[in-house]
Design a protein around this motif. Sequence first.
Motif, short mmCIF file in Angstrom:
data_model
loop_
_atom_site.label_atom_id
_atom_site.label_comp_id
_atom_site.label_asym_id
_atom_site.label_seq_id
_atom_site.Cartn_x
_atom_site.Cartn_y
_atom_site.Cartn_z
N TRP A 1 -10.76 12.12 7.30
CA TRP A 1 -11.03 11.81 5.90
C TRP A 1 -10.47 12.88 4.99
O TRP A 1 -10.60 14.08 5.26
CB TRP A 1 -12.52 11.66 5.66
N GLU A 2 -9.86 12.40 3.89
CA GLU A 2 -9.41 13.31 2.84
C GLU A 2 -9.16 12.50 1.58
O GLU A 2 -9.09 11.27 1.61
CB GLU A 2 -8.13 14.05 3.27
N ASP A 3 -9.02 13.20 0.46
CA ASP A 3 -8.71 12.52 -0.81
C ASP A 3 -7.22 12.22 -0.86
O ASP A 3 -6.37 13.11 -0.65
CB ASP A 3 -9.09 13.41 -2.00
N ALA A 4 -6.87 10.97 -1.11
CA ALA A 4 -5.47 10.56 -1.13
C ALA A 4 -5.26 9.52 -2.22
O ALA A 4 -6.20 8.89 -2.70
CB ALA A 4 -5.06 10.01 0.23
N ASP A 5 -3.98 9.35 -2.59
CA ASP A 5 -3.59 8.40 -3.61
C ASP A 5 -3.16 7.10 -2.93
O ASP A 5 -2.17 7.07 -2.19
CB ASP A 5 -2.44 8.97 -4.45
N LEU A 6 -3.93 6.03 -3.15
CA LEU A 6 -3.63 4.75 -2.52
C LEU A 6 -2.30 4.20 -3.02
O LEU A 6 -1.53 3.61 -2.24
CB LEU A 6 -4.76 3.76 -2.80
N THR A 7 -1.99 4.40 -4.29
CA THR A 7 -0.73 3.89 -4.84
C THR A 7 0.47 4.56 -4.16
O THR A 7 1.46 3.91 -3.84
CB THR A 7 -0.68 4.15 -6.35
N GLU A 8 0.40 5.86 -3.92
CA GLU A 8 1.48 6.57 -3.25
C GLU A 8 1.67 6.07 -1.82
O GLU A 8 2.80 5.93 -1.34
CB GLU A 8 1.20 8.08 -3.24
N LEU A 9 0.55 5.78 -1.12
CA LEU A 9 0.64 5.24 0.23
C LEU A 9 1.33 3.87 0.22
O LEU A 9 2.13 3.56 1.12
CB LEU A 9 -0.75 5.12 0.85
N VAL A 10 1.04 3.05 -0.78
CA VAL A 10 1.68 1.74 -0.89
C VAL A 10 3.18 1.90 -1.13
O VAL A 10 4.01 1.19 -0.53
CB VAL A 10 1.02 0.91 -2.01
N ARG A 11 3.57 2.85 -1.98
CA ARG A 11 4.99 3.06 -2.25
C ARG A 11 5.72 3.55 -0.99
O ARG A 11 6.85 3.12 -0.70
CB ARG A 11 5.16 4.07 -3.39
N GLN A 12 5.09 4.44 -0.24
CA GLN A 12 5.72 4.92 1.00
C GLN A 12 5.90 3.77 2.00
O GLN A 12 6.95 3.66 2.64
CB GLN A 12 4.86 6.02 1.63
N ALA A 13 4.88 2.93 2.15
CA ALA A 13 5.00 1.79 3.06
C ALA A 13 6.08 0.82 2.58
O ALA A 13 6.81 0.24 3.40
CB ALA A 13 3.66 1.08 3.17
N ALA A 14 6.20 0.64 1.26
CA ALA A 14 7.22 -0.25 0.73
C ALA A 14 8.62 0.29 0.99
O ALA A 14 9.53 -0.47 1.36
CB ALA A 14 6.99 -0.45 -0.78
N ASP A 15 8.84 1.59 0.82
CA ASP A 15 10.15 2.18 1.10
C ASP A 15 10.52 2.01 2.56
O ASP A 15 11.67 1.66 2.90
CB ASP A 15 10.14 3.66 0.73
#
Length: 477
Positions: free
Chosen positions: A327-341
């Motif tokens: 567990w850690e604090d993360a940006d869900l939007t950034e994870l979506v962008r990485q998966a999209a790339d």
Amino acid sequence: MIRRLWRASRGLRLGTRLALGLGVLSLAVFAVVGTALTAYMRDYLERQLADQMKLAQVVQTKDAAAHGTVRRKPYYGWYTAVYDVSGGSADLRAPAEVPADSRALTALAQTMARSGQDLTRTVRIDGHGPYLLRACEVEPGVVLVSAAPMGDVEDTVDQLITVQVVAFGLALLALVVSGRRMLRRGLKPLSDMASTAHGIASHDLTESAARLPLRADGRDGGREVAELRTAFNTMLEHIDDSLAVRAEAEQRLRRFVADASHELRTPLMSVRGYADLFQYAAANEPGERERHLARLRAEAARMGVLLDDLLLLARLDADEVETPLRWEDADLTELVRQAADAFRAGHPEHPLTVTAAPAAVRLRLDPQRIRQVLDNLLTNAAVHTPPGTKVSVAVSVTAGAARVAVADTGPGVPAADRERIFDRFYRVDKARSRDRGGSGLGLAVAGSLVRAHGGSIALGGGPGATVFTVTLPAAAR
């Protein structure tokens, strides 16, 4: 003896034990009431007789004072004696109506001389039975003693005891019999539940679809029995649910073992086949050998991915103390962008659009596992749709939750397969072909990981569209 009776009573049915207990309690109550009533009646009759003797002695005292003895005849069966008492001795004046055994009368006269007040005493005279004696002073040194038979009193008391025994016996018998019937009727719902329980015990619970068709019916027994009946039926419902869950788990386990065996057998057969090829000289040529080794590495890698997914699912199912999530604090939007790339690079034939707010969506989660969920959903959209199918990812935030929707415009999921789409090794492609599907663990892994985060995953869309919506709580853990 008491222990034997107690042990014997414990083997009786509850209704019989309650009826016997009620009878014993009633017997004790009857005994107390009868004893008290008999004692009161005896005391009352003795007081009445003593009062009658007192009135008679008023006349006898005057007669004794005038003539020295009592000349008037006493009542039938009564005795009258006048004593001269002095110095602790008592001398009977003659003539006197006394029984042959007059020691009790003499003793009472002596006691009367010392006490100075009227005395009453109940004695038994030999050959005559019980008598009530009463002594009074005629004049100083002269004592009158009267004796009245108590036979009538004893007869009355005996008759009272007889009536009580008969009446209480009949009442006790009627109470036990009627109480037993009432108890049997009141306990009938319990007997019905016991019969239901025996029926359940004889039911085969090993069947795959074992259900309990029996239930406790009826409305008799009162509120307590109704509550017990409701609790009993609720327990049966829970047992039914548990049996259904167990049967479903057994079926899933059988499918899981069969599918896992099938999935592992194919790469193992490939590894064995390529290994056998190295026995031949043609396969040891540099070009052929490199090609075969590459295939061996690919099959081994495929088995490794499959085993990693199985291990992850097993750890998530076991709910280990040390959870496999970091567990850690993360940006869900950034994870979506990485998966999209990564998806654009691996699947250029599928146009992808991403819709997300410019602001960061900070959540408490495991970035690697959420990225795995997104990759699995995007890969599922790519392998189950023809080239050129549009794929989209949308990120939204609502009160207390964040949502990621992965949609495609492919053929969609048939209605018959929607309920089992997240089952392990389940594929819409029943032929198990590898050209349009993997091992069938991608969606199962994604669902388990999302649930481990405290969220949910749902399948939406209809014919011509497929939408997987992942919902994550804004305050996970």
